[in-house]
Motif scaffolding. Structure first.
Motif, short mmCIF file in Angstrom:
data_model
loop_
_atom_site.label_atom_id
_atom_site.label_comp_id
_atom_site.label_asym_id
_atom_site.label_seq_id
_atom_site.Cartn_x
_atom_site.Cartn_y
_atom_site.Cartn_z
N ARG A 43 -9.92 37.33 -2.32
CA ARG A 43 -10.29 36.09 -1.67
C ARG A 43 -10.00 34.94 -2.61
O ARG A 43 -10.29 35.01 -3.80
N VAL A 44 -9.50 33.89 -2.05
CA VAL A 44 -9.27 32.67 -2.82
C VAL A 44 -10.59 31.92 -2.87
O VAL A 44 -11.21 31.66 -1.83
N ASP A 45 -11.06 31.61 -4.06
CA ASP A 45 -12.32 30.89 -4.21
C ASP A 45 -12.21 29.50 -3.60
O ASP A 45 -11.17 28.85 -3.69
N ASP A 46 -13.31 29.07 -3.01
CA ASP A 46 -13.37 27.72 -2.45
C ASP A 46 -13.72 26.77 -3.59
O ASP A 46 -14.88 26.59 -3.94
N VAL A 47 -12.71 26.19 -4.20
CA VAL A 47 -12.92 25.30 -5.33
C VAL A 47 -13.08 23.84 -4.90
O VAL A 47 -13.37 22.99 -5.71
N VAL A 48 -12.91 23.57 -3.62
CA VAL A 48 -13.02 22.20 -3.14
C VAL A 48 -14.44 21.68 -3.35
O VAL A 48 -14.65 20.57 -3.85
N SER A 49 -15.44 22.48 -3.00
CA SER A 49 -16.83 22.03 -3.18
C SER A 49 -17.16 21.92 -4.66
O SER A 49 -17.88 21.01 -5.07
N TRP A 50 -16.65 22.84 -5.48
CA TRP A 50 -16.88 22.76 -6.93
C TRP A 50 -16.26 21.48 -7.50
O TRP A 50 -16.88 20.78 -8.29
N LYS A 51 -15.04 21.18 -7.05
CA LYS A 51 -14.37 19.96 -7.52
C LYS A 51 -15.13 18.72 -7.08
O LYS A 51 -15.32 17.80 -7.86
#
Length: 139
Positions: free
Chosen positions: A34-42
């Motif tokens: 799975r590709v991590d959802d880094v949008v919320s982290w960013k």
């Protein structure tokens, strides 16, 4: 007719069976990638950094305003008329006379009836510290 390979077997005519070198899962039993959802982290990181930089900016703006106010008070006192050498640590009073000329005096504002601008103390750096002043004279 060509021999068909099953869909769940990784095979290419050039490289043969190469499932061990591929960057993705090649069998049904392989773990899901799975590709991590880094949008919320960013976005959380951007919000935190923006908040911190905004706070630092506000602190610097406040320090700048205080510095400019000190500069303006010192400019006002040093441009005033006085015929004595001020002593470090003594308290002086800045007044405006009838002609609109500023002058420095040792006499306190409650001892005579002159237009009092502010009370100042000279520190060891030759900087005038405003003890109480009328902000209207700066602007």
């Amino acid at each position: 007719m060509e021999s068909k390979k099953p869909d769940n077997v990784v095979y290419s005519a050039e490289e043969g069976f190469n499932a061990n070198v591929l960057p993705y899962a090649t069998s049904v039993g392989a773990p899901v990638i799975r590709v991590d959802d880094v949008v919320s982290w960013k976005s959380r990181g951007i919000d935190n950094v923006n908040k911190e930089l905004g706070n630092k900016f506000n602190e610097l703006r406040l320090q700048y305003q205080i510095l400019m106010q000190e500069y303006e008070w010192n400019e006002l006192v040093y441009s005033a008329k006085f015929s004595f050498e001020p002593v470090i640590g003594e308290i002086y009073h800045l007044y405006r006379d009838a002609e609109g000329v500023n002058f420095l005096s040792l006499i306190g504002p409650n001892e005579w009836n002159k237009e009092h601008i502010g009370t100042f103390k000279l520190n060891s750096d030759k900087k005038w510290i405003c003890l109480n002043g009328n902000e209207a004279y700066l602007f």
